[in-house]
Scaffold this motif. Sequence first.
Motif, PDB file in Angstrom:
ATOM      1  N   UNK A   1     -18.768   2.325  -3.963  1.00  0.00           N
ATOM      2  CA  UNK A   1     -17.666   3.271  -4.169  1.00  0.00           C
ATOM      3  C   UNK A   1     -16.304   2.684  -3.805  1.00  0.00           C
ATOM      4  N   UNK A   2     -16.279   1.393  -3.446  1.00  0.00           N
ATOM      5  CA  UNK A   2     -15.022   0.730  -3.132  1.00  0.00           C
ATOM      6  C   UNK A   2     -14.656   0.743  -1.657  1.00  0.00           C
ATOM      7  N   UNK A   3     -15.393   1.473  -0.835  1.00  0.00           N
ATOM      8  CA  UNK A   3     -15.105   1.526   0.598  1.00  0.00           C
ATOM      9  C   UNK A   3     -15.605   0.260   1.284  1.00  0.00           C
ATOM     10  N   UNK A   4     -15.081   0.023   2.502  1.00  0.00           N
ATOM     11  CA  UNK A   4     -15.418  -1.171   3.258  1.00  0.00           C
ATOM     12  C   UNK A   4     -16.040  -0.758   4.590  1.00  0.00           C
ATOM     13  N   UNK A   5     -17.151  -1.434   4.962  1.00  0.00           N
ATOM     14  CA  UNK A   5     -17.899  -1.049   6.161  1.00  0.00           C
ATOM     15  C   UNK A   5     -18.251  -2.271   7.003  1.00  0.00           C
TER      16      UNK A   5
ATOM     17  N   UNK B   1      -6.628  -1.528   1.353  1.00  0.00           N
ATOM     18  CA  UNK B   1      -5.329  -1.285   1.990  1.00  0.00           C
ATOM     19  C   UNK B   1      -5.515  -0.535   3.311  1.00  0.00           C
ATOM     20  N   UNK B   2      -6.395   0.460   3.307  1.00  0.00           N
ATOM     21  CA  UNK B   2      -6.670   1.200   4.539  1.00  0.00           C
ATOM     22  C   UNK B   2      -7.331   0.307   5.572  1.00  0.00           C
TER      23      UNK B   2
ATOM     24  N   UNK C   1     -15.509   2.334   8.949  1.00  0.00           N
ATOM     25  CA  UNK C   1     -15.472   2.598   7.519  1.00  0.00           C
ATOM     26  C   UNK C   1     -14.039   2.861   7.070  1.00  0.00           C
ATOM     27  N   UNK C   2     -13.651   2.245   5.955  1.00  0.00           N
ATOM     28  CA  UNK C   2     -12.328   2.448   5.371  1.00  0.00           C
ATOM     29  C   UNK C   2     -12.495   2.701   3.872  1.00  0.00           C
TER      30      UNK C   2
ATOM     31  N   UNK D   1      -3.684  -2.561  13.169  1.00  0.00           N
ATOM     32  CA  UNK D   1      -2.922  -1.693  14.070  1.00  0.00           C
ATOM     33  C   UNK D   1      -2.806  -2.315  15.456  1.00  0.00           C
ATOM     34  N   UNK D   2      -3.758  -3.188  15.814  1.00  0.00           N
ATOM     35  CA  UNK D   2      -3.708  -3.867  17.120  1.00  0.00           C
ATOM     36  C   UNK D   2      -2.736  -5.045  17.112  1.00  0.00           C
TER      37      UNK D   2
END
Length: 276
Positions: free
Chosen positions: A256-260, A223-224, A218-219, A231-232
């Motif tokens: 809510x705009x988050x990504x899963x 951008x997150x 979950x981000x 990161x890899x």
Amino acid sequence: MKERVAIPDFARQWTEHVEASTSLRMTDDQAEQNFWRDFIKRKTYAPEPSALQVLDYLRPLLRTHGVETALELGPGWASYTLTLAKLCREVACVDLSQDVLDFVLQAGAEHGYTNISAYHAKWETFTPEKRYDLVFGYNCFYRQADLMDCFRRMDHAANKLCVVGMNTGLAPAWVHELDEAGGKIRWEWKDYIYFVGVLYQMGIDPNVAILPFEKQLSYPDADALVRGECARCTPGTVDPDTAKAILCRHFTQMPDGSWHATAKYRSGVVWWTPKL
């Protein structure tokens, strides 16, 4: 006469992988201790769900072998330790990091477990004062350049059972796509098959179980998501817009705009009876 099948030298391959690491933690004891000191400061006791499921799987095995005492290598943040303390009369932990051991003992005390003790030592040079019914290690072998010697020490320290394990898994589809886009992905080479191969080289035919797990990723925003999943990648190798397009195809955006997304992985549980 040859009784064993010729296989790749898993022990040598493991050593080469460890020695090829650019992380100071692999060879510098102080760097390893510093890492855990900083990590533990941010950690609270919260065992990983997969750790609890691994021990649920092992529970009948421990009962069948009459396990009452256990020695755990590299307990980390006690994901396995407190459950072992629930199942056993006595649990001892050995670790290079005093901060790790202090954390484990404190977590045990806070949850009412007075049967946990600790040895501040490197496993490579540690000789326990006695043998334990179970010698246990999970996700803790990354610094063990000589895996054969590590397993030999476990075998010598155990009365009834040795258990080793590792969470592993194939890369999700988006990781492959990031790599194909030039990301030069750093994906962990470690896999339970090294455990099986090294034990086979030692003349030990271990038991193996592969447990399937899932992890929810979950981000909070796109951008997150890009920062986290890239990161890899080797820095500067993938254009952020390209990475975002790849990741947004595999992650689902919530209201809510988050990504899963759900990542599938597995855990290799390997055990054997010691060669007393």
